[in-house]
Design a protein around this motif. Structure first.
Motif, short mmCIF file in Angstrom:
data_model
loop_
_atom_site.label_atom_id
_atom_site.label_comp_id
_atom_site.label_asym_id
_atom_site.label_seq_id
_atom_site.Cartn_x
_atom_site.Cartn_y
_atom_site.Cartn_z
N LEU A 156 -6.16 10.12 3.91
CA LEU A 156 -6.17 9.67 2.52
C LEU A 156 -4.76 9.64 1.93
CD1 LEU A 156 -9.34 11.31 0.91
CD2 LEU A 156 -9.04 9.04 1.87
N ASP A 157 -3.95 10.64 2.26
CA ASP A 157 -2.60 10.71 1.69
C ASP A 157 -1.76 9.50 2.08
OD1 ASP A 157 -3.12 13.03 0.41
OD2 ASP A 157 -2.43 14.33 2.03
N ILE A 158 -1.89 9.07 3.34
CA ILE A 158 -1.03 7.97 3.78
C ILE A 158 -1.36 6.68 3.03
CG2 ILE A 158 -0.55 8.94 6.08
CD1 ILE A 158 -2.79 6.07 6.21
N LYS A 159 -2.61 6.59 2.54
CA LYS A 159 -3.00 5.35 1.86
C LYS A 159 -2.40 5.23 0.46
CE LYS A 159 -7.04 4.86 4.70
NZ LYS A 159 -8.45 5.21 4.85
N LYS A 160 -1.85 6.34 -0.01
CA LYS A 160 -1.13 6.26 -1.29
C LYS A 160 0.20 5.52 -1.10
CE LYS A 160 -3.06 10.62 -2.88
NZ LYS A 160 -2.83 12.07 -2.87
N HIS A 161 0.67 5.50 0.14
CA HIS A 161 1.99 4.93 0.40
C HIS A 161 1.93 3.53 0.96
CE1 HIS A 161 3.44 8.97 -0.27
NE2 HIS A 161 2.64 9.42 0.68
N LEU A 162 0.74 3.04 1.27
CA LEU A 162 0.69 1.71 1.90
C LEU A 162 -0.29 0.79 1.18
CD1 LEU A 162 -2.11 1.36 3.73
CD2 LEU A 162 -0.89 2.87 5.26
N ALA A 163 -0.02 -0.50 1.34
CA ALA A 163 -0.96 -1.51 0.85
C ALA A 163 -1.29 -2.43 2.01
CB ALA A 163 -0.33 -2.31 -0.29
N TYR A 164 -2.43 -3.04 1.93
CA TYR A 164 -2.93 -3.82 3.07
C TYR A 164 -3.48 -5.15 2.58
CZ TYR A 164 -6.40 -5.04 6.68
OH TYR A 164 -7.16 -5.69 7.60
N ILE A 165 -3.10 -6.19 3.25
CA ILE A 165 -3.70 -7.51 2.97
C ILE A 165 -4.26 -8.07 4.28
CG2 ILE A 165 -3.36 -9.83 2.04
CD1 ILE A 165 -0.93 -8.78 0.55
N PRO A 166 -5.56 -8.19 4.37
CA PRO A 166 -6.15 -8.72 5.61
C PRO A 166 -6.00 -10.24 5.69
CG PRO A 166 -7.88 -8.18 4.06
CD PRO A 166 -6.59 -7.82 3.39
N GLU A 167 -6.37 -10.78 6.81
CA GLU A 167 -6.28 -12.22 7.03
C GLU A 167 -7.15 -12.98 6.04
OE1 GLU A 167 -7.46 -13.33 10.92
OE2 GLU A 167 -7.11 -15.46 10.59
N ASN A 168 -8.32 -12.40 5.78
CA ASN A 168 -9.24 -13.05 4.86
C ASN A 168 -9.65 -12.02 3.81
OD1 ASN A 168 -11.06 -14.71 3.65
ND2 ASN A 168 -12.55 -14.69 5.33
N VAL A 169 -9.02 -12.11 2.65
CA VAL A 169 -9.33 -11.13 1.59
C VAL A 169 -10.72 -11.43 1.04
CG1 VAL A 169 -8.71 -10.33 -0.72
CG2 VAL A 169 -6.92 -10.75 0.96
N LEU A 170 -11.59 -10.45 1.15
CA LEU A 170 -12.95 -10.61 0.61
C LEU A 170 -13.14 -9.59 -0.50
CD1 LEU A 170 -14.65 -11.13 4.04
CD2 LEU A 170 -14.58 -12.80 2.20
N LEU A 171 -13.70 -10.07 -1.58
CA LEU A 171 -13.83 -9.24 -2.79
C LEU A 171 -15.27 -9.30 -3.28
CD1 LEU A 171 -10.67 -10.86 -4.32
CD2 LEU A 171 -10.75 -8.47 -3.60
N TYR A 172 -15.56 -8.48 -4.31
CA TYR A 172 -16.92 -8.54 -4.88
C TYR A 172 -17.10 -9.88 -5.59
CZ TYR A 172 -17.61 -3.59 -3.95
OH TYR A 172 -17.77 -2.39 -3.34
N PRO A 173 -18.03 -10.71 -5.10
CA PRO A 173 -18.13 -12.07 -5.64
C PRO A 173 -18.64 -12.14 -7.07
CG PRO A 173 -19.86 -11.66 -4.02
CD PRO A 173 -18.97 -10.47 -4.00
N HIS A 174 -19.39 -11.11 -7.50
CA HIS A 174 -19.96 -11.16 -8.85
C HIS A 174 -19.01 -10.60 -9.91
CE1 HIS A 174 -21.16 -7.47 -6.81
NE2 HIS A 174 -20.91 -6.90 -7.95
N LEU A 175 -17.87 -10.06 -9.45
CA LEU A 175 -16.87 -9.56 -10.40
C LEU A 175 -15.77 -10.60 -10.55
CD1 LEU A 175 -16.43 -5.84 -9.23
CD2 LEU A 175 -17.99 -6.73 -10.95
#
Lengths: 460, 235
Positions: free
Chosen positions: B73-92
């Motif tokens: 969990l701690d390491i995720k405070k220091h990194l950001a990630y962008i996947p090949e296909n960003v998928l998000l909540y479609p209803h938001l």
């Protein structure tokens, strides 16, 4: 806590956007309200019948007084006069009808042999009996798990299948935190609905606000928690939504339908009980045989039980009422061992079903709700025992008229014993059921959390 | 300067398959490392190991000196990630999705700030309040980029981030990466795009069958030389 509140809020947004879930929740609310209406209407109908019976009794007395204008033979009055043993429902009965629809809630008792009258009931519509009760307890025990399944079958798999999970898990949030927040929101929805329906039901049925209200809510809440534990267990498996849905529906079918049915078969086989019909037949055989028995022999056996009437005149007539009632009584006596075996067998069956109910939390919850409402089998058996004592009281009332040859005047009708019985809530059985639910719930959560922590969450 | 991202003998095996063969790599703050390779070469496996999505068979991955497997969990405070296909909540809406991701990262932005991040990523202002279900792949990708920028991470892990972006948006993204790099953010980008790698990368690595077979500073090669080098390794 901030993270939890955030995830909880977003779960609310997802829920609000899901028309299917909103519709399902609305349907369940409607089903719950109908269940409350159905249960309370059924109990109101029974109350109405019970309230009309004394009037019916007075009407019959008036008819008998017209038939016998002067002092009458008590034997004739006892033969025709119907006395009513009344089983009043508790205020809780409307929420969990239990066996009140299949067992008679009043008995018409005459001075004849008891056993033939104890198991008599009004004809019921078999189609209606087959469909069973649709009360609030039914909605909570059978339908609430389906809402929980609909809310939870894609608890994490939906994010995985939609491809959102990698982006979520790339944030400083664990899969366990996600699952807990998702479960908590769904739990709040289901418990909120359960509490709302219970509050409406309690108010509608005019249930007195005492400790039993807390017990009812605890039973309902713990039962829902159990099903969320099952959802957690299946979610921790980390399979796709289709698999989860099939697994959860399979669990519902197993725990709500299959296991109770198998237990019923097992309990019936393990604790054989003579049928009520066999009792009636035994008593009838004895009574019909009584016509052919020598009167002196019949009376000798009767006087052995009632020595206070031994000095009555020897019967030389072809028919006298006291002889008739003597062999009615002896008919009951001959069926007494069978009746005891029947009652004991029923009690043993119920005790065994309660002991094995931990195998099916649905059964455990249903038995507990019925016990709390005073509508379970022990409540009906307590009513039968009370009706038996009432019949004894009727015999004690009539016998002096019969054996001392005292004329039965119109004034005696008012002195006839009356009966009223209200089975109390069996809170100890409900507490035992709560304990069973607590153990089942703890077990399923321990397993689910261990599985969730023991397996790395697949983000894809 | 200590490395902000490091792999030490990092290895991942699946039954019957070696996905990553003892990777050793260090990235300094501000460095942009572009990893080239064919599909199945092990690029995404490497990123997943740095994200902690999968456990290494041997070795360790480090982010800002923290071992990924021990501090998931701690390491995720220091990194950001962008996947090949960003998928998000479609209803938001785009705004709501960005608010969720940045809030999970521990940032509480006003609506205007969120709109600024989305605009910076190239999302048309009027799209921010629309449901993501109506977005194109490129628009979703821009929300993903905005979430990465809003997180103010020290390390960016990018898996084909410009996939689905039009040339103009890809160019804007390259400028954004260079800007972040200038601010000290280390970037680890898996890509097929040799020219983009040459354009934004400070170093480029070529991965083949789970092995990092070559690493060069991009300044030492022009685009054609890099392409030739890549094709040579792929033969």
């Amino acid at each position: 806590m901030r993270l939890f509140r955030l995830l909880f809020y977003y779960e609310y947004l997802h829920f609000k956007a899901s028309r299917g879930l909103l519709l399902l929740t609305g349907l369940l609310l409607a089903a719950g309200l109908y269940g409350i209406y159905y249960g309370t209407a059924e109990v109101a109908r029974q109350r109405q019948h019970l309230a009309e019976l004394p009037d019916l009794g007075r009407h019959q007395v008036a008819e008998l007084q017209a038939k016998f204008p002067g002092p009458a033979d008590a034997g004739e009055v006892g033969y025709y006069h119907q006395n009513y043993a009344l089983h009043h429902p508790t205020a809780w009965a409307g929420l969990a009808l239990g066996q009140r629809d299949v067992n008679p809630y009043y008995l018409k008792l005459r001075l004849l042999g008891l056993q033939g009258q104890l198991y008599a009931s009004e004809n019921v519509n078999p189609t209606k009996a087959l469909s069973g009760n649709f009360d609030l307890a039914f909605v909570l025990v059978y339908l609430f798990p389906l809402l929980i399944i609909a809310l939870g079958f894609n608890l994490l798999s939906s994010e995985r299948e939609q491809g959102i999970l990698p982006l979520l898990l790339a944030q400083p949030v664990s899969a366990t935190q996600l699952v807990v927040a998702k479960l908590a929101f769904r739990l709040a929805v289901v418990l909120g609905l359960g509490v709302l329906l219970s509050a409406v039901g309690l108010a509608w049925a005019r249930v007195p606000l005492d400790g039993r209200v807390g017990l009812w809510l605890a039973l309902g809440g713990l039962y829902c928690l159990f099903w969320f534990g099952v959802v957690l267990l299946v979610t921790a498996w980390q399979r796709n939504s289709s698999f989860n849905a099939v697994a959860l529906l399979g669990a519902w079918l197993t725990l709500v339908v299959l296991v109770p049915s198998l237990l019923s078969v097992y309990v019936a086989a393990a604790r054989p009980v003579p049928q009520g019909l066999a009792l009636t037949m035994q008593q009838r055989e004895a009574i019909h045989g009584g016509w052919d028995q020598p009167k002196a022999e019949t009376m000798r056996r009767f006087f052995a039980q009632y020595p206070q009437y031994r000095d009555t005149a020897t019967i030389r007539e072809r028919f006298v009422w006291r002889w008739y009632y003597a062999f009615q009584y002896l008919g009951d006596q001959s069926a007494a061992p069978l009746a005891r075996a029947y009652a004991q067998g029923q009690a043993q069956r119920h005790a065994l079903a309660q002991r094995l109910a931990w195998l099916s939390p649905a059964l455990s919850a249903q038995l507990s709700f019925n016990a709390l409402a005073g509508t379970d089998l022990p409540a009906h058996m307590a009513f039968q025992q009370s009706a038996t004592r009432y019949h004894d009281a009727l015999r004690a009332f009539y016998y002096p008229f019969l054996f001392k040859k005292v004329p039965f005047t119109h004034a005696e009708y008012a002195r006839l014993p009356t009966h009223s019985f209200t089975s109390p809530s069996d809170t100890s059985a409900a507490w035992a059921g709560l304990g069973q639910l607590l153990l089942s719930t703890a077990a399923v959560y321990a397993l689910g959390l261990a599985l969730l922590r023991g397996r790395a969450v697949q983000s894809r | 300067m200590p490395p902000i991202l490091e792999a030490r003998d990092l290895r991942k095996e699946y039954p019957g398959k070696l996905a990553l063969k003892s990777l050793n790599l260090q990235l300094a703050p501000g460095e942009v490392f572009c990893l080239l390779g064919q599909n199945g070469a092990g690029k995404s496996t490497t990123i997943n190991l740095f994200l902690g999505f999968i456990a290494p068979t041997a070795g360790a991955a480090y982010i800002n000196g923290l071992e990924v497997a021990r501090h998931p969990l701690d390491i995720k405070k220091h990194l950001a990630y962008i996947p090949e296909n960003v998928l998000l909540y479609p209803h938001l809406t785009g705004l709501e999705n960005l608010a969720l991701l940045s809030s999970l990262a521990g940032f509480k932005y006003s609506e205007n700030e969120l709109r600024d991040y989305l605009a910076q990523a190239g999302l048309p202002p009027e799209a921010a309040s629309r449901r993501v279900g109506t977005y194109s792949k490129g628009m979703r990708q821009k929300v993903g980029i905005a979430s990465a920028v809003a997180k103010r991470a020290q390390v960016l892990l990018l898996d084909e981030p410009t996939s689905g972006l039009d040339p103009k948006a890809s160019n804007e993204f390259s400028e954004l990466l260079q800007q972040l790099s200038g601010q000290g953010t280390a970037v680890f980008m898996a890509t097929h795009d040799i020219f983009r790698a040459k354009e934004v990368g400070t170093r480029v690595g070529i991965m083949r069958e789970g092995e990092l077979v070559d690493v060069r500073p991009t300044a030492a090669l022009n685009a054609n030389e890099l392409e030739q080098l890549y094709l040579t390794h792929m033969q």
